[in-house]
Scaffold this motif. Structure first.
Motif, PDB file in Angstrom:
ATOM      1  N   ALA A 146       0.838  -1.199   0.000  1.00 37.40           N
ATOM      2  CA  ALA A 146       0.000   0.000   0.000  1.00 37.40           C
ATOM      3  C   ALA A 146       0.873   1.248   0.000  1.00 37.40           C
ATOM      4  O   ALA A 146       1.212   1.798   1.044  1.00 37.40           O
ATOM      5  N   THR A 147       1.242   1.695  -1.183  1.00 37.65           N
ATOM      6  CA  THR A 147       2.116   2.854  -1.323  1.00 37.65           C
ATOM      7  C   THR A 147       1.341   4.157  -1.439  1.00 37.65           C
ATOM      8  O   THR A 147       1.938   5.240  -1.405  1.00 37.65           O
ATOM      9  N   THR A 148       0.037   4.080  -1.581  1.00 39.46           N
ATOM     10  CA  THR A 148      -0.805   5.270  -1.685  1.00 39.46           C
ATOM     11  C   THR A 148      -1.918   5.194  -0.653  1.00 39.46           C
ATOM     12  O   THR A 148      -2.227   4.113  -0.125  1.00 39.46           O
ATOM     13  N   ILE A 149      -2.545   6.325  -0.387  1.00 35.97           N
ATOM     14  CA  ILE A 149      -3.595   6.347   0.617  1.00 35.97           C
ATOM     15  C   ILE A 149      -4.805   5.526   0.172  1.00 35.97           C
ATOM     16  O   ILE A 149      -5.484   4.903   0.997  1.00 35.97           O
ATOM     17  N   GLU A 150      -5.065   5.480  -1.123  1.00 39.82           N
ATOM     18  CA  GLU A 150      -6.175   4.674  -1.622  1.00 39.82           C
ATOM     19  C   GLU A 150      -5.931   3.189  -1.347  1.00 39.82           C
ATOM     20  O   GLU A 150      -6.848   2.455  -0.943  1.00 39.82           O
ATOM     21  N   LYS A 151      -4.696   2.746  -1.528  1.00 42.26           N
ATOM     22  CA  LYS A 151      -4.361   1.346  -1.256  1.00 42.26           C
ATOM     23  C   LYS A 151      -4.405   1.048   0.243  1.00 42.26           C
ATOM     24  O   LYS A 151      -4.796  -0.054   0.643  1.00 42.26           O
ATOM     25  N   VAL A 152      -4.004   2.011   1.063  1.00 41.99           N
ATOM     26  CA  VAL A 152      -4.079   1.818   2.513  1.00 41.99           C
ATOM     27  C   VAL A 152      -5.534   1.630   2.934  1.00 41.99           C
ATOM     28  O   VAL A 152      -5.856   0.734   3.732  1.00 41.99           O
TER      29      VAL A 152
END
Length: 310
Positions: free
Chosen positions: A269-275
């Motif tokens: 999860a490198t982006t907030i959407e992935k988190v």
């Protein structure tokens, strides 16, 4: 965002989204404390929940400055990225920062290092003494009820006695969001404006408000080793032990505390959407999955609350 629809009898009606409702509740709590107490302070570590608390405080009093100082209990084993974020934030908003240092107490012989190297349980005395010496009468904390069973018992206003200890029998009802801040001289109140938020709520709000966080909350390459089912970072606190192999892995942190007891999770999860997608699929809270200090005993957090830490 709020939604709007029309009632034929009463005209336009507005309904707050769940994030707007949580924000409104937290802003109300900050303003209530400002009106009831003389010398409040915000616990600020540079972790996501304290960052969110500060953002809500800034909103509550804008365009005026936040009328509270910040207090950080520094274990001496903090993640460098988080300390750097803390200092940037204090400078950016012109805030007053109090630092209670665990290392100072160890150097003076008041506290002793634990055999396991973790200093999180050693934070109680520096915190409670700083509250007493600075005469803070309200202390904001970022605890949420979804994190851990002992935190689920907390009221929004949690009364502490003159020794900073928590007694569940003295907690007051909070019907209709009415908060009672009455306290005797020497007592203070811990205040939890994020009580009703979940980890997912926190991340969705961070995404909506485009709030900057320390980079360790996102997936990155890091040298870690395995202990008690968690990936820990090697550091001056003493890890790894003999037989514990350091590996290079892509990990991120769901919560941030002392390096000796805060585990990372494997993640892309490198982006907030992935988190947010990752959190939505998780069935473990961040503390349940990655905090060794909560696993010292079945009642670890409950014990720390009674002693005065949380």
């Amino acid at each position: 965002m709020s939604s709007r629809h029309t009632d034929l009898d009463t005209g336009p009606l507005y309904a707050l989204s769940h994030l707007d409702a949580l924000e409104s509740e937290a802003v109300h709590i900050f303003r209530e404390v400002a009106g009831e107490f003389e010398n409040p302070v915000i616990l600020f570590s540079g972790g996501k929940d304290s960052i969110l608390m500060l953002r809500l405080a800034l909103k509550a009093f804008a365009p005026a400055p936040v009328p509270f100082a910040l207090l950080h209990v520094d274990t001496g084993h903090n993640f460098p990225e988080v300390l750097a974020y803390r200092d940037r934030t204090v400078e950016r908003y012109g805030l007053r920062l109090h630092v209670a240092s665990v290392q100072d107490y160890i150097d003076r012989g008041v506290l002793r290092e634990r055999a396991d190297g973790t200093r999180n349980p050693l934070q109680t005395l520096p915190l409670t003494e700083r509250i007493r010496t600075e005469r803070f009468d309200a202390v904001f904390g970022g605890g949420r009820r979804d994190e851990e069973k002992a935190r689920a018992k907390e009221r929004v206003f949690s009364l502490r006695d003159e020794f900073s200890q928590w007694d569940p029998r003295r907690q007051r009802p909070e019907l209709w969001n009415l908060y009672n801040g009455r306290h005797a001289p020497g007592e203070h109140v811990r205040v939890f404006p994020l009580s009703n938020w979940t980890e997912l709520d926190v991340w969705q709000y961070i995404a909506r408000e485009d709030i900057d966080l320390p980079a360790i909350y996102y997936a990155h390459e890091r040298e870690v080793f395995r202990r008690d089912g968690m990936w820990l970072t090697a550091g001056q606190w003493g890890g790894p032990r003999e037989g514990e192999t350091v590996q290079q892995r892509q990990v991120r942190y769901r919560t941030v505390g002392d390096m000796s007891c805060t585990g990372a999770v494997d993640s892309d999860a490198t982006t907030i959407e992935k988190v947010i997608t990752e959190i939505a699929a998780s069935r473990l809270t961040e503390r349940g999955a990655t905090r060794a200090d909560d696993k010292l005993s079945e009642a670890a957090m409950e014990d720390r609350k009674r002693e005065g830490y949380f």
